[in-house]
Design a protein around this motif. Structure first.
Motif, PDB file in Angstrom:
ATOM      1  N   PHE A 198       0.859  -1.190   0.000  1.00 24.27           N
ATOM      2  CA  PHE A 198       0.000   0.000   0.000  1.00 24.27           C
ATOM      3  C   PHE A 198       0.889   1.231   0.000  1.00 24.27           C
ATOM      4  O   PHE A 198       1.841   1.317   0.787  1.00 24.27           O
ATOM      5  N   VAL A 199       0.598   2.162  -0.903  1.00 19.46           N
ATOM      6  CA  VAL A 199       1.338   3.415  -0.969  1.00 19.46           C
ATOM      7  C   VAL A 199       0.534   4.475  -0.232  1.00 19.46           C
ATOM      8  O   VAL A 199      -0.575   4.837  -0.649  1.00 19.46           O
ATOM      9  N   GLY A 200       1.076   4.958   0.866  1.00 16.09           N
ATOM     10  CA  GLY A 200       0.372   5.954   1.670  1.00 16.09           C
ATOM     11  C   GLY A 200       0.338   7.309   0.963  1.00 16.09           C
ATOM     12  O   GLY A 200       1.395   7.808   0.551  1.00 16.09           O
ATOM     13  N   PRO A 201      -0.819   7.913   0.822  1.00 21.26           N
ATOM     14  CA  PRO A 201      -0.900   9.209   0.133  1.00 21.26           C
ATOM     15  C   PRO A 201      -0.362  10.368   0.955  1.00 21.26           C
ATOM     16  O   PRO A 201      -0.124  11.445   0.429  1.00 21.26           O
ATOM     17  N   GLN A 202      -0.174  10.162   2.250  1.00 21.04           N
ATOM     18  CA  GLN A 202       0.292  11.242   3.107  1.00 21.04           C
ATOM     19  C   GLN A 202       1.086  10.653   4.265  1.00 21.04           C
ATOM     20  O   GLN A 202       1.011   9.467   4.558  1.00 21.04           O
ATOM     21  N   GLN A 203       1.846  11.516   4.901  1.00 19.95           N
ATOM     22  CA  GLN A 203       2.604  11.079   6.066  1.00 19.95           C
ATOM     23  C   GLN A 203       1.714  11.104   7.298  1.00 19.95           C
ATOM     24  O   GLN A 203       0.737  11.848   7.364  1.00 19.95           O
ATOM     25  N   GLY A 204       2.072  10.278   8.258  1.00 23.50           N
ATOM     26  CA  GLY A 204       1.309  10.250   9.496  1.00 23.50           C
ATOM     27  C   GLY A 204       1.086   8.828   9.974  1.00 23.50           C
ATOM     28  O   GLY A 204       1.721   7.872   9.524  1.00 23.50           O
ATOM     29  N   LEU A 205       0.145   8.669  10.896  1.00 22.15           N
ATOM     30  CA  LEU A 205      -0.119   7.402  11.567  1.00 22.15           C
ATOM     31  C   LEU A 205      -1.237   6.648  10.843  1.00 22.15           C
ATOM     32  O   LEU A 205      -2.334   7.178  10.644  1.00 22.15           O
ATOM     33  N   TYR A 206      -0.944   5.418  10.442  1.00 21.80           N
ATOM     34  CA  TYR A 206      -1.932   4.559   9.793  1.00 21.80           C
ATOM     35  C   TYR A 206      -2.302   3.427  10.737  1.00 21.80           C
ATOM     36  O   TYR A 206      -1.428   2.835  11.384  1.00 21.80           O
ATOM     37  N   ARG A 207      -3.598   3.120  10.789  1.00 15.95           N
ATOM     38  CA  ARG A 207      -4.090   2.033  11.626  1.00 15.95           C
ATOM     39  C   ARG A 207      -4.489   0.857  10.739  1.00 15.95           C
ATOM     40  O   ARG A 207      -5.213   1.040   9.761  1.00 15.95           O
ATOM     41  N   LEU A 208      -4.005  -0.327  11.091  1.00 18.66           N
ATOM     42  CA  LEU A 208      -4.245  -1.528  10.309  1.00 18.66           C
ATOM     43  C   LEU A 208      -5.127  -2.478  11.116  1.00 18.66           C
ATOM     44  O   LEU A 208      -4.952  -2.618  12.330  1.00 18.66           O
ATOM     45  N   LYS A 209      -6.054  -3.134  10.417  1.00 22.14           N
ATOM     46  CA  LYS A 209      -6.943  -4.070  11.108  1.00 22.14           C
ATOM     47  C   LYS A 209      -7.360  -5.183  10.160  1.00 22.14           C
ATOM     48  O   LYS A 209      -7.731  -4.933   9.016  1.00 22.14           O
ATOM     49  N   GLU A 210      -7.265  -6.413  10.651  1.00 15.19           N
ATOM     50  CA  GLU A 210      -7.776  -7.584   9.936  1.00 15.19           C
ATOM     51  C   GLU A 210      -8.371  -8.501  10.978  1.00 15.19           C
ATOM     52  O   GLU A 210      -7.665  -9.053  11.825  1.00 15.19           O
ATOM     53  N   GLY A 211      -9.665  -8.659  10.922  1.00 17.72           N
ATOM     54  CA  GLY A 211     -10.328  -9.467  11.936  1.00 17.72           C
ATOM     55  C   GLY A 211     -10.162  -8.841  13.315  1.00 17.72           C
ATOM     56  O   GLY A 211     -10.461  -7.663  13.533  1.00 17.72           O
ATOM     57  N   ASP A 212      -9.654  -9.638  14.258  1.00 24.65           N
ATOM     58  CA  ASP A 212      -9.430  -9.150  15.619  1.00 24.65           C
ATOM     59  C   ASP A 212      -8.020  -8.612  15.818  1.00 24.65           C
ATOM     60  O   ASP A 212      -7.664  -8.187  16.924  1.00 24.65           O
ATOM     61  N   HIS A 213      -7.226  -8.609  14.770  1.00 18.47           N
ATOM     62  CA  HIS A 213      -5.831  -8.187  14.904  1.00 18.47           C
ATOM     63  C   HIS A 213      -5.672  -6.760  14.393  1.00 18.47           C
ATOM     64  O   HIS A 213      -6.119  -6.423  13.286  1.00 18.47           O
ATOM     65  N   GLU A 214      -5.052  -5.938  15.223  1.00 20.22           N
ATOM     66  CA  GLU A 214      -4.841  -4.541  14.881  1.00 20.22           C
ATOM     67  C   GLU A 214      -3.374  -4.185  15.061  1.00 20.22           C
ATOM     68  O   GLU A 214      -2.650  -4.803  15.857  1.00 20.22           O
ATOM     69  N   SER A 215      -2.950  -3.205  14.318  1.00 17.11           N
ATOM     70  CA  SER A 215      -1.579  -2.730  14.415  1.00 17.11           C
ATOM     71  C   SER A 215      -1.550  -1.279  13.961  1.00 17.11           C
ATOM     72  O   SER A 215      -2.525  -0.763  13.404  1.00 17.11           O
ATOM     73  N   VAL A 216      -0.449  -0.622  14.222  1.00 20.31           N
ATOM     74  CA  VAL A 216      -0.264   0.763  13.786  1.00 20.31           C
ATOM     75  C   VAL A 216       1.104   0.881  13.127  1.00 20.31           C
ATOM     76  O   VAL A 216       2.032   0.143  13.443  1.00 20.31           O
TER      77      VAL A 216
END
Length: 687
Positions: free
Chosen positions: A570-588
């Motif tokens: 995934f190419v982030g369009p901007q700088q900063g904090l992205y939150r990731l989630k798949e099912g019950d699993h989350e990450s930043v």
């Protein structure tokens, strides 16, 4: 029209002739010659003739003045109504400048590369390098004043004006991480210094205490109330080895300019100062040295190892007082200090009355509280004295059937084991290539028959019986290796095998190294591109949900690239904090800093430009007070006032034709010189 000189001889020769003429004139006066006052003008006429005076007439075409307008279009300029303020000012001023017959050079300044921020002065220097200074009437900056390259400001001869966007009543709250180590030792407290700072005019009624939430590795956040505009020391102990991602979020107020600077991510790599391992061996056997060599080969491992050389029931006449040099501290190891060990290994150990049931129950509680136990089973595990028949058996993931299978077999990675990080790709470390699904490593010669009760069987042996079973118990982990023949790989039997790699992974998984977690959502960042990996024991996963810093949600399908690994980019369009989630699993994950440089200071201010503007007698005005009028002012005069800014006319021109005409004909100079010379001769002759 100008008078110019185009000498017929070099200037050096003309100066020398003038000097000689002056000397002759002085001698004539000194000797009292009567015609000196005629000879001196004659020589002067000849010198003027050699200088060749002429009249130069130029035809000039006037050039229009140039005005440079820099328009700040960085990220902070998209806050509030700054974009509309900028657009209105650009339209009005552009029309006024053009109507005055001036040329407008409009330059937009985007975000700098990476996280460089607003590079207004760099853009101004580059623009002015292409324009003649003699035509520059003035420079206009339409910006919020938060630039990051003020040191690169060029020298200006024309007025520089700053037109500030934003509102004087704007305010913003930001989170600052003042110090964060890249590494920290596990179980040792570190201190982070954070600060919550208010900028601008804080409205009445905003609480003096701010709400901050702190989460580690995307887990459930803890909320606190902390004072504002004070340095705060946060004591912290890392929960696990490897990368620990700490996420800080300050509750945003709806009147703030932005909440982009209310979050921060700190990544700290947890390292173990010393790894403490307790190795408990039963009767000596060939594999005991393998365990010892593996653990002693790592200088970071503190190993406590004891072996039961003589069971209590053995009668050989040796006095008890001579069995050991000191009394073995079993109570201290298994009751009082058991929690100080990172890993306990039972290598072919069986109950012999030396460790009572109370000690085994203490070890069970140690595992449930977050410890790790590895059982390397031999024939003892299938006997009536098996440690499975102690309180520790309540958490061992497989039950012995009392059968010991003494025959050669090749350990196989199970279908589940192909997806488990402890055993995935283990065949790549075999000394020989895999042929027809059979790994290229040597055989083992004994397996203890067990029945799996719980956990995951990642390796199998004879007739697909469980060989290596892993399980999580409470906060801890336990593993059962149903064979004591791993040392054959170490000895190179039939080519050997990846015994060290297997045991290394097994030990690190039990000590909760993040790289060996079977359920994980991770990201690797390179520039603005994220390589995302979902590791799981499941056969399928859902779509990956990515929440950008501005709240935009993107759903991406994950593709299985290897057993248990699903990836995407995934190419982030901007700088900063992205939150990731798949099912019950989350990450930043953070692209650049969680709060880009553009959002560190968001309140519009002319403080950083004040010195540059004052040096050119320009002005700093706020657009919320209205778009200023343009006036023409003379060079060196103040070029700004209430509601107006000034431009300095340069009156530049280009010469299209030049006509040069001699003032007097050379023949006239010659005749005049002859008349004066003859007059001097006659004057002196008559005397």
């Amino acid at each position: 029209m100008d008078v110019i000189f185009d000498p017929l001889v070099p200037w050096v020769a003309l100066y020398a002739a003038a000097a000689v003429a002056a000397i002759f004139s002085i001698i004539a006066i000194w000797r009292g010659l009567g015609g000196w006052w005629l000879r001196a003008p004659a020589m002067a006429v000849l010198l003027v003739a050699l200088a060749n005076p002429s009249l130069q007439d130029e035809e000039r075409d006037p050039l229009s003045d140039i005005v440079v307008m820099l328009v700040d279009e960085t990220a902070s300029q998209r806050l509030s109504d700054r974009e509309s303020q900028t657009a209105q000012a650009v339209d009005a001023l552009s029309a006024d400048i053009t109507a005055r017959g001036m040329e407008l050079r409009q330059v937009t300044v985007p975000d700098g590369q990476g996280d460089a921020g607003s590079e207004l002065m760099t853009a101004l220097s580059d623009t002015l390098s292409e324009e003649p200074k003699s035509r520059l009437a003035g420079t206009l900056l339409i910006t919020d004043g938060q630039l990051h390259d003020a040191a690169r400001a060029p020298a200006l001869e024309a007025p520089l004006h700053t037109l500030l966007t934003g509102r004087e009543a704007d305010w913003d709250r930001r989170l600052i991480i003042k110090n964060a180590p890249a590494f920290a030792i596990l179980d040792e407290e570190i201190k982070l210094t954070i600060r919550i700072e208010d900028q601008g005019r804080v409205p009445v009624g905003i609480p003096e205490l701010a709400s901050i939430s702190i989460a580690i590795d995307g887990a459930r956040a803890q909320n606190f109330k902390v004072p504002v505009n004070e340095d705060l020391e946060l004591p912290l102990t890392l929960p696990h080895g490897g990368m620990n991602v700490l996420q800080f979020d300050v509750a945003a107020d709806e009147t703030e300019l932005t909440d982009r600077n209310n979050s921060a991510v700190v990544q700290i790599n947890g390292v173990r100062d010393r790894l403490r391992v307790l190795l408990v061996s039963g009767e000596p056997h060939a594999g005991e040295r393998t365990w010892r060599n593996l653990l002693k080969s790592d200088s970071a491992v503190d190993l406590v190892h004891f072996t039961i050389l003589r069971p209590p029931e053995k009668q050989d006449g040796v006095p008890v007082s001579e069995l050991s040099l000191i009394a073995f501290p079993t109570r201290e190891l298994f009751l009082e200090k058991v929690d100080e060990f990172d890993l306990i290994i039972f290598d072919r150990y069986k109950r012999r009355g030396i460790l009572p049931a109370l000690y085994f129950d203490s070890i069970r509680q140690y595992v449930e509280g977050g410890g790790a136990v590895l059982v390397a089973a031999g024939p003892d595990f299938a006997s009536a004295d098996s440690i499975f028949r102690s309180p520790l058996g309540e958490i061992i993931p497989a039950q012995p059937t009392a059968r010991v299978l003494d025959q050669g077999f090749k350990p196989l990675v199970s279908e589940l084991g192909q997806r488990h990080p402890v055993t995935e790709g283990l065949e790549k470390f075999a000394p020989n290539p895999t042929v027809d699904g059979v790994p290229g490593w040597g055989r083992w010669m004994r397996q203890i028959e067990v029945e799996a009760l719980q956990g995951q069987t990642v390796m199998s042996g004879i007739e697909d019986r469980p060989l290596l079973t892993l399980d999580r118990v409470g906060d801890g982990r336990i593993a059962l290796m149903a064979s004591d023949q791993a040392w054959l790989w170490h000895r190179g039997y039939e080519g050997g095998g990846p015994q060290l790699e297997l045991l290394r992974r097994l030990a690190h998984w039990m000590m909760k190294e993040p790289d060996l977690e079977e359920e994980a959502l991770t990201a690797v960042v390179e520039g603005q591109t994220m390589s995302l990996t979902r590791r799981t024991l499941d056969l399928e996963v859902g779509e990956l949900e990515i929440t950008a810093p501005d709240g935009t949600v993107t759903l991406l399908p994950l593709t299985e690239t290897s057993p248990g690994r699903f990836t995407t980019t995934f190419v982030g369009p901007q700088q900063g904090l992205y939150r990731l989630k798949e099912g019950d699993h989350e990450s930043v994950v953070a692209l650049g800093p969680a709060a880009p440089r553009e959002f560190i200071e968001t309140v519009a201010s002319g403080d950083k430009l004040e010195g540059i503007v004052d040096a050119t007698r320009g002005g700093i005005l706020r657009l919320e007070d209205g778009i200023p009028d343009l006036r023409m002012v003379g060079e060196g005069r103040n070029a700004a006032g209430r509601g107006w800014i000034g431009l300095t006319p340069r009156n530049a021109y280009v010469t299209t034709n030049v006509t040069v005409t001699p003032i007097v004909s050379p023949w006239l100079f010659l005749l005049l010189a002859m008349v004066l010379t003859v007059g001097a001769w006659l004057r002196e002759g008559r005397r």
